[in-house]
Structures are given as C-alpha cells and as structure tokens.
Design an enzyme around this catalytic site. Structure first.
Site, PDB file in Angstrom:
ATOM      1  N   ASN A  26       0.955  -0.911   0.102  1.00  0.00           N
ATOM      2  CA  ASN A  26      -0.187   0.129  -0.107  1.00  0.00           C
ATOM      3  C   ASN A  26       0.614   0.932   0.048  1.00  0.00           C
ATOM      4  O   ASN A  26       2.229   1.658   0.797  1.00  0.00           O
ATOM      5  CB  ASN A  26      -0.659   0.381   1.239  1.00  0.00           C
ATOM      6  CG  ASN A  26      -0.422  -0.232   2.394  1.00  0.00           C
ATOM      7  OD1 ASN A  26       0.744  -1.075   2.658  1.00  0.00           O
ATOM      8  ND2 ASN A  26      -0.996   0.401   3.325  1.00  0.00           N
ATOM      9  N   ALA A  44      -0.997  12.279   1.676  1.00  0.00           N
ATOM     10  CA  ALA A  44      -1.846  13.097   2.366  1.00  0.00           C
ATOM     11  C   ALA A  44      -3.463  13.320   2.270  1.00  0.00           C
ATOM     12  O   ALA A  44      -4.089  13.768   2.568  1.00  0.00           O
ATOM     13  CB  ALA A  44      -1.036  14.695   2.324  1.00  0.00           C
ATOM     14  N   TYR A  67      -5.706  11.685   1.217  1.00  0.00           N
ATOM     15  CA  TYR A  67      -5.679   9.710   1.839  1.00  0.00           C
ATOM     16  C   TYR A  67      -7.569   9.682   0.465  1.00  0.00           C
ATOM     17  O   TYR A  67      -6.447   8.083  -0.201  1.00  0.00           O
ATOM     18  CB  TYR A  67      -6.645  10.600   2.880  1.00  0.00           C
ATOM     19  CG  TYR A  67      -6.673  10.388   4.378  1.00  0.00           C
ATOM     20  CD1 TYR A  67      -4.975  11.094   4.788  1.00  0.00           C
ATOM     21  CD2 TYR A  67      -7.385  11.276   5.456  1.00  0.00           C
ATOM     22  CE1 TYR A  67      -4.713  11.570   5.138  1.00  0.00           C
ATOM     23  CE2 TYR A  67      -6.572  11.587   6.402  1.00  0.00           C
ATOM     24  CZ  TYR A  67      -5.670  12.237   6.559  1.00  0.00           C
ATOM     25  OH  TYR A  67      -5.336  12.578   7.648  1.00  0.00           O
ATOM     26  N   GLU A  96      -2.686  -4.952  -2.748  1.00  0.00           N
ATOM     27  CA  GLU A  96      -3.557  -5.420  -4.325  1.00  0.00           C
ATOM     28  C   GLU A  96      -3.829  -4.842  -5.233  1.00  0.00           C
ATOM     29  O   GLU A  96      -3.300  -5.409  -5.991  1.00  0.00           O
ATOM     30  CB  GLU A  96      -4.980  -6.198  -3.884  1.00  0.00           C
ATOM     31  CG  GLU A  96      -5.229  -6.781  -2.092  1.00  0.00           C
ATOM     32  CD  GLU A  96      -5.655  -6.031  -1.133  1.00  0.00           C
ATOM     33  OE1 GLU A  96      -4.437  -5.034  -1.048  1.00  0.00           O
ATOM     34  OE2 GLU A  96      -5.971  -6.445  -0.083  1.00  0.00           O
TER      35      GLU A  96
HETATM   36  N1  THU Z   1      -5.382  -1.677   2.903  1.00  0.00           N
HETATM   37  C1  THU Z   1      -4.854  -2.262   1.436  1.00  0.00           C
HETATM   38  O1  THU Z   1      -3.492  -2.296   1.247  1.00  0.00           O
HETATM   39  N2  THU Z   1      -5.787  -3.865   1.768  1.00  0.00           N
HETATM   40  C2  THU Z   1      -6.561  -3.433   2.076  1.00  0.00           C
HETATM   41  O2  THU Z   1      -7.401  -4.720   1.184  1.00  0.00           O
HETATM   42  C3  THU Z   1      -7.426  -3.008   2.596  1.00  0.00           C
HETATM   43  C4  THU Z   1      -6.649  -1.970   3.016  1.00  0.00           C
HETATM   44  C5  THU Z   1      -4.395  -0.549   3.387  1.00  0.00           C
HETATM   45  C6  THU Z   1      -4.990   0.926   3.100  1.00  0.00           C
HETATM   46  C7  THU Z   1      -4.556   1.863   3.859  1.00  0.00           C
HETATM   47  O3  THU Z   1      -3.481   2.201   2.978  1.00  0.00           O
HETATM   48  C8  THU Z   1      -4.276   1.332   4.990  1.00  0.00           C
HETATM   49  O4  THU Z   1      -4.449  -0.856   4.782  1.00  0.00           O
HETATM   50  C9  THU Z   1      -5.406   1.322   5.569  1.00  0.00           C
HETATM   51  O5  THU Z   1      -6.552   1.349   4.860  1.00  0.00           O
END
Ligand code: THU
Length: 130
Positions: free
Chosen positions: A42, A46, A48, A55
């Site tokens: 991920n 800033a 959001y 993924e």
């Molecule tokens: N996040 C992912 O990378 N994959 C997901 O399927 C769920 C959420 C990340 C997005 C964000 O950077 C952090 O987790 C908190 O939501």
C-alpha cells in the site's frame, strides 16, 4: 509456487509499504498463470482518497507488464488477524480473474484460502457489458 511461498512473498512485500497515516502495512503477491509473481504494497497519500492498496499495486504492476491472467493472490496485513481485500480491490481483481483464489495471511504466517467469488458474489464484470 506453493501457497506457503506466495504467502511468504506477501509478508515480505509489506516492507516497502508507505503508511505515514494509518501505520498499517499491507503486502500482496499476485500469481500469474505463467508462474510469474508480482508483489505490491500500500502507498498512502496526504489526500487520503488517493491511497492505493497493496492488491491493486500488484495488479496494476502486472497488467502494465502485459499480464492478464491470474490464479491466486496472497495478502498480508499487519494487524493480528487475517487480512482480506477491501471492496475496491475485490472488484479490480474480478475484472481479470473471476476464478482467482485469495489467501488471507496473518503476520504469524497462518493463512486462510477462499475464492474471489465467495468474497464478491453476483459481481459486476466484463460479461455484464456484452
Ligand atoms: N489496505 C490495503 O492495502 N489493502 C486492503 O485490502 C485493505 C486496506 C490499506 C489501505 C491503507 O493504506 C491501509 O490499509 C488502511 O486502510
């Protein structure tokens, strides 16, 4: 590539996560039908809403390198529990791989496996537009 190996790649992919806002690192490892694996993490922003999940990072890396066919994805978060993909990632994955297997990996290495269609029943996909 075994499920265990794919899970380990997802766990390792968390190390590049850019998470100054949530501090929640996620890694993903996407297995292509030809055996190639693309990893992703991920990357937060800033603004959001501009954040991209692990993924989708893995998916767009793969598609941008010419891959269109996938068999499995492993996802590893940093909480205590299994990390399942968010709704946007389920939808993006369904576009290319309705038969995808999804491995949700816990930080201790344990994982659970299910089908993408279990996570996104009655999905809207490319065939709906025909
Ligand atoms: N996040 C992912 O990378 N994959 C997901 O399927 C769920 C959420 C990340 C997005 C964000 O950077 C952090 O987790 C908190 O939501």
């Amino acid at each position: 590539m075994t499920d265990r190996q794919l899970a380990e790649l997802a766990l390792d992919a968390r190390k590049h996560a850019y998470v100054p806002y949530s501090n929640f690192k996620v890694g993903a490892a996407l297995l292509c039908s030809d055996g190639t694996v693309f990893t992703g993490c991920n990357v937060e922003n800033a603004a959001y809403g501009s954040t991209i999940c692990a993924e989708r990072t893995a998916l767009v890396k793969a598609v941008s390198e010419g891959q269109r066919s996938f068999t499995a994805i492993a996802i590893a978060g940093s909480g205590d529990d299994f990390c399942w993909p968010c709704g946007s990632c389920r939808q993006m994955l369904f576009e290319f791989a309705p038969d995808l297997r999804v491995l949700a990996v816990r930080p201790d290495g344990q994982f659970q496996t299910t089908a993408l269609t279990e996570l996104l029943p009655h999905a809207f996909g490319p065939t709906a537009l025909n």
